[in-house]
Design an enzyme around this catalytic site. Structure first.
Site, PDB file in Angstrom:
ATOM      1  N   LYS A   7       0.739  -1.140  -0.009  1.00  0.00           N
ATOM      2  CA  LYS A   7      -0.077  -0.007  -0.115  1.00  0.00           C
ATOM      3  C   LYS A   7       0.934   1.202  -0.109  1.00  0.00           C
ATOM      4  CE  LYS A   7      -3.724  -2.308   0.293  1.00  0.00           C
ATOM      5  NZ  LYS A   7      -4.660  -2.312  -1.087  1.00  0.00           N
ATOM      6  N   ASP A   8       0.265   2.394  -0.409  1.00  0.00           N
ATOM      7  CA  ASP A   8       0.934   3.646  -0.408  1.00  0.00           C
ATOM      8  C   ASP A   8       1.599   3.891   0.990  1.00  0.00           C
ATOM      9  OD1 ASP A   8       0.446   4.555  -3.154  1.00  0.00           O
ATOM     10  OD2 ASP A   8      -1.591   4.585  -2.576  1.00  0.00           O
ATOM     11  N   ARG A   9       2.719   4.495   1.077  1.00  0.00           N
ATOM     12  CA  ARG A   9       3.346   4.678   2.350  1.00  0.00           C
ATOM     13  C   ARG A   9       2.533   5.867   3.084  1.00  0.00           C
ATOM     14  NH1 ARG A   9       9.702   5.718   2.087  1.00  0.00           N
ATOM     15  NH2 ARG A   9       9.602   3.781   1.410  1.00  0.00           N
ATOM     16  N   ARG A  10       2.383   6.875   2.477  1.00  0.00           N
ATOM     17  CA  ARG A  10       1.334   8.026   3.244  1.00  0.00           C
ATOM     18  C   ARG A  10       0.086   8.003   2.808  1.00  0.00           C
ATOM     19  NH1 ARG A  10       3.890  13.149   1.752  1.00  0.00           N
ATOM     20  NH2 ARG A  10       2.771  13.815   3.164  1.00  0.00           N
ATOM     21  N   ALA A  11      -0.704   7.352   3.145  1.00  0.00           N
ATOM     22  CA  ALA A  11      -2.316   7.220   2.743  1.00  0.00           C
ATOM     23  C   ALA A  11      -2.901   6.707   4.128  1.00  0.00           C
ATOM     24  CB  ALA A  11      -2.492   6.493   1.838  1.00  0.00           C
TER      25      ALA A  11
END
Length: 295
Positions: A7-11
């Site tokens: 998954k996206d690191r910042r989300a």
């Protein structure tokens, strides 16, 4: 612990994990929860989750400080709905400042001694970066020729949303297949480099093969290195269909997007067709703010 995909690191994300836990210890899962993590649901299963075992990823993105004509951006989004999106590997596959590609060059070097080679997991990441880079070059060439979303003689086709491929004789291409292509039910595919079996049913022929061979001729070290290291050739669709693509404007400078992508497709690849975007380096928000200027 297993998981189906990164998954996206910042989300704010929702993700399934699997863990081998006795029934009597399930209640302890609640101890994992904190201000940044919530256990939404638990189920028992007999199998560990593996990378790629999910069907799709769902996205909700908000683009802020949008510069450009909203009507033209709406038109571009409708175009992507109708014709699909070039299925580029996102830049994150290549590491910060393309560092993965630099490491690939060292890994592929004949002079690279065995005791300097990275571990298995790292090697796998670097092999993937090399194959992704070469695939992107093939896709770019098809884009330049204007046939990235069209059938050319010798193409291998991919069934939308699956890993199933099939070849069609030039004489077998008909109106029904053309309609399926136009409706994004099937897509042309490109090569993921590696050792190719002469009996491979899914090897390109004729014009499609000539395009791939001409591109790869510029990268003999990467192509040869992947073959020497035992990678097996594969295929990847040249485009993807964004399912459930919807968008709403919040004023004239904030655009919210919702869509689902098949596994392996990148949301950043959709965004690059829409606009030039930059991520705020010092954002204090919980999720990244994407600034977008029209292409």
């Amino acid at each position: 612990v297993g998981y189906a995909g990164m998954k996206d690191r910042r989300a704010n994300t929702t993700q399934w994990f699997s863990a081998r836990i006795p029934v009597e210890s399930e209640a302890k899962l609640a101890d994992l929860e904190n201000s940044e993590l919530t256990v939404l649901e638990t189920q028992r299963n007999e199998r560990k989750l593996k990378i790629g075992s999910h069907k799709s990823n769902h996205f909700s993105l908000r683009l802020r400080e949008v510069e450009g004509n909203p009507e033209q951006l709406d038109e571009k989004l409708r175009w992507l709905q109708q014709f699909g999106v070039p299925n580029y590997f996102g830049k994150q596959r290549f590491g910060r400042d393309l560092s993965n590609l630099q490491q690939v060059q060292a890994l592929m070097s004949e002079s690279d001694s065995a005791n300097k080679k990275p571990g298995r997991q790292k090697r796998g990441m670097l092999y993937s970066a090399a194959r992704a880079y070469l695939f992107n070059q093939i896709l770019s060439q098809r884009l330049m020729q204007g046939n990235w979303n069209q059938y050319v003689a010798g193409d291998v086709l991919n069934l939308n949303g699956t890993q199933r491929f099939f070849a069609v004789e030039s004489s077998g291409w008909d109106a029904e297949l053309q309609q399926r292509l136009d409706e994004l039910d099937i897509h042309p595919s490109g090569l993921l480099c590696g050792q190719r079996d002469e009996s491979d049913r899914y090897a390109t022929q004729a014009i499609a093969a000539d395009i791939e061979d001409a591109v790869l001729a510029h990268f003999p070290d990467l192509v040869g290195g992947l073959e020497r290291h035992g990678l097996r050739a594969g295929r990847r669709s040249l485009r993807f269909k964004p399912e459930g693509l919807n968008w709403q404007w919040h004023g004239e400078a904030e655009l919210e997007l919702q869509f689902s992508l098949p596994r392996g497709a990148y949301a950043t690849s959709l965004l690059r067709e829409l606009c030039q975007f930059r991520e705020q380096a010092n954002s204090n928000t919980e999720t990244p703010q994407q600034e977008c200027s029209q292409k």
